[in-house]
Scaffold this active site. Structure first.
Site, PDB file in Angstrom:
ATOM      1  N   ASN A   1      -5.886   4.374  14.029  1.00  0.00           N
ATOM      2  CA  ASN A   1      -5.681   5.379  15.068  1.00  0.00           C
ATOM      3  C   ASN A   1      -6.225   6.751  14.625  1.00  0.00           C
ATOM      4  O   ASN A   1      -7.131   7.321  15.248  1.00  0.00           O
ATOM      5  CB  ASN A   1      -4.172   5.419  15.342  1.00  0.00           C
ATOM      6  CG  ASN A   1      -3.788   6.177  16.583  1.00  0.00           C
ATOM      7  OD1 ASN A   1      -2.802   6.893  16.579  1.00  0.00           O
ATOM      8  ND2 ASN A   1      -4.515   6.037  17.671  1.00  0.00           N
TER       9      ASN A   1
ATOM     10  N   PHE B   1      -3.395   0.142   1.194  1.00  0.00           N
ATOM     11  CA  PHE B   1      -4.704  -0.491   1.016  1.00  0.00           C
ATOM     12  C   PHE B   1      -5.637   0.327   0.121  1.00  0.00           C
ATOM     13  O   PHE B   1      -6.776  -0.077  -0.130  1.00  0.00           O
ATOM     14  CB  PHE B   1      -5.375  -0.708   2.382  1.00  0.00           C
ATOM     15  CG  PHE B   1      -4.515  -1.469   3.356  1.00  0.00           C
ATOM     16  CD1 PHE B   1      -3.944  -2.687   3.000  1.00  0.00           C
ATOM     17  CD2 PHE B   1      -4.256  -0.961   4.622  1.00  0.00           C
ATOM     18  CE1 PHE B   1      -3.133  -3.376   3.886  1.00  0.00           C
ATOM     19  CE2 PHE B   1      -3.451  -1.648   5.513  1.00  0.00           C
ATOM     20  CZ  PHE B   1      -2.887  -2.860   5.148  1.00  0.00           C
TER      21      PHE B   1
ATOM     22  N   LYS C   1       7.745  14.767   4.636  1.00  0.00           N
ATOM     23  CA  LYS C   1       8.228  15.028   6.007  1.00  0.00           C
ATOM     24  C   LYS C   1       8.642  13.729   6.702  1.00  0.00           C
ATOM     25  O   LYS C   1       9.505  13.751   7.581  1.00  0.00           O
ATOM     26  CB  LYS C   1       7.177  15.789   6.813  1.00  0.00           C
ATOM     27  CG  LYS C   1       5.807  15.113   6.883  1.00  0.00           C
ATOM     28  CD  LYS C   1       5.496  14.510   8.191  1.00  0.00           C
ATOM     29  CE  LYS C   1       4.326  13.561   8.130  1.00  0.00           C
ATOM     30  NZ  LYS C   1       3.783  13.161   9.406  1.00  0.00           N
TER      31      LYS C   1
ATOM     32  N   LYS D   1       1.389  -6.572  12.994  1.00  0.00           N
ATOM     33  CA  LYS D   1       0.756  -5.335  12.540  1.00  0.00           C
ATOM     34  C   LYS D   1       1.681  -4.542  11.624  1.00  0.00           C
ATOM     35  O   LYS D   1       1.324  -3.489  11.139  1.00  0.00           O
ATOM     36  CB  LYS D   1       0.377  -4.479  13.758  1.00  0.00           C
ATOM     37  CG  LYS D   1      -0.793  -5.063  14.518  1.00  0.00           C
ATOM     38  CD  LYS D   1      -1.184  -4.191  15.688  1.00  0.00           C
ATOM     39  CE  LYS D   1      -0.178  -4.320  16.788  1.00  0.00           C
ATOM     40  NZ  LYS D   1      -0.539  -3.590  17.994  1.00  0.00           N
TER      41      LYS D   1
END
Ligand SMILES: NC(=O)c1ccc[n+]([C@@H]2O[C@H](COP(=O)([O-])OP(=O)(O)OC[C@H]3O[C@@H](n4cnc5c(N)ncnc54)[C@H](O)[C@@H]3O)[C@@H](O)[C@H]2O)c1
Length: 376
Positions: A25, A110, A217, A309
């Site tokens: 994204n 990854f 955060k 996912k």
């Protein structure tokens, strides 16, 4: 688009080549920005390679082929066209060939595998920019993701963190971001790559603090989500977020001495914290459902973030809370970070989610710490 007007024009062969490593994204939004900035830049080569982890779409087509034919990442950023100079490449070594700037924007789990495939393939003069949120703790001790990349690839690293909801930036809604970079000479190049009319870039040499803000955060967002889920109101939520911000400051002060309080007032600090806690993002949504439903975090991530996912797209706050807690325990400093600790204890079922409120009740006076940081 802003570029430095006083920077000398470069010969085409001296123009810098940019490679974006990641095509999720945020990765695709960044490729859209870099691609569009590279189209008519005096500093950047036109072609931008984007490393795509190949996936087969439901209709059997390959994601990289769809991106190159239709200039759209239909899986991770549907509805937004990429400029045609962004080229999807599925071989990471080929994607980075000749690149001067490597933009790392993939989920942090990854990173090591990717870096291992890139060893020996990188220009020694290349500069990396990490947009990855979270810490790396695979070797045991807590470390910054940018340090891991620098160790593998022996390149200089910068970071980019901010209040940057990917879909809003994709829609070209105005946002700000912070680049952490110690080398002032790179500033014109970094602005040429990332700054647009709708994305204001500020550059800050307090690199470690910029990156730590982006990691911590998400833990605070879990605490904010617990308050949402328990319907304890906006005052309680504000109190929890304020305490979280102070613990972020204390964490940076304790483990990255020399950092500046001012960094917390940039987009990477308080602004990213606000959008993550109040913008309905993954971590706070999952934490709210956890506090409300009594289901396990794993069940909720599966339900809310899309089954298979999960590993790539899961919430990262609770994972970060776990890593931070292990690190604090090793340093015998859990008590100094009650909110970060409470998030971990709640996420692991040791304490109820409303334990974050006890932290507010028991919070010490942080004024002396903040005063000390201010004079630094
Ligand atoms: N999405 C946002 O709004 C946003 C904003 C700021 C920062 N970030 C950070 O940017 C980073 C990337 O996030 P994103 O939103 O682009 O990712 P994402 O969660 O949308 O996508 C996951 C990506 O991981 C890839 N992937 C899956 N399995 C893989 C594997 N085995 N090896 C390599 N890649 C694999 C997928 O192909 C996909 O490109 C994260 O660290 C995130 O925290 C995201």
């Amino acid at each position: 688009r802003h570029s430095s007007p006083c920077y000398p024009a470069m010969k085409p062969d001296r123009k810098k080549r940019v490679c974006v490593l990641g095509s999720g994204n945020w990765g695709t939004v960044i490729a859209k920005i870099v691609g569009s900035n590279s189209l008519h830049s005096e500093l950047l080569q036109e072609r931008v390679s984007m490393y795509v982890y190949e996936e087969e779409l439901e209709d059997g087509r390959k994601l990289s082929e769809v991106i190159n034919e239709h200039h759209e990442n239909v899986k991770y950023l549907p509805g937004h066209k990429l400029p045609p100079n962004v080229v999807a490449v599925t071989d990471a070594a080929e994607a980075v060939r000749g690149a001067d700037v490597l933009v790392f924007v993939l989920p942090r789990q990854f990173v090591r595998t990717l870096c291992a495939t890139l060893v020996g393939q990188i220009k020694p003069t290349a500069v990396g920019v990490s947009l990855i949120k979270g810490f790396d703790s695979e070797d045991g001790p807590l470390d910054l993701v940018s340090n891991t990349i620098a160790r593998y690839l022996k390149i200089r690293m910068c970071v980019l963190m901010g209040a940057n909801n990917a879909n809003e930036v994709a829609a070209e809604k105005v946002a700000e971001t912070t680049i952490g970079c110690k080398d002032k000479r790179l500033v014109p190049l970094l602005k040429a790559i990332f700054q647009t009319d709708y994305l204001k870039v500020s550059v800050n040499d307090d690199v470690e603090a910029v990156e730590v803000c982006g990691a911590l955060k998400n833990v605070v967002a879990c605490a904010a989500g617990f308050v949402d889920g328990l319907e304890l109101g906006s005052n309680a939520k504000a109190a929890v977020v304020r305490l979280g911000l102070l613990e972020m400051v204390r964490f940076v002060d304790s483990f990255y001495p020399g950092s500046r309080l001012g960094t917390f007032f940039q987009s990477c600090g308080v602004a990213d914290l606000m959008t993550t806690c109040y913008g309905g993002q993954r971590d706070s949504r999952v934490a709210a459902a956890f506090a409300k439903s009594g289901k396990t975090l794993a069940e909720l991530e599966e339900e809310m973030l899309g089954g298979k996912k999960l590993q790539a797209r899961g919430a990262i706050g609770t994972r970060t809370a776990f890593e931070v807690n292990r690190f604090l325990k090793e340093n015998k400093m859990e008590e100094q970070f009650p909110l970060l600790t409470a998030v971990h204890l709640a996420a692991t079922g040791v304490a109820p989610p409303n334990a974050v409120l006890q932290c507010v009740r028991d919070a010490p006076d942080y004024t002396p710490m903040v005063r000390n940081l201010l004079v630094m």
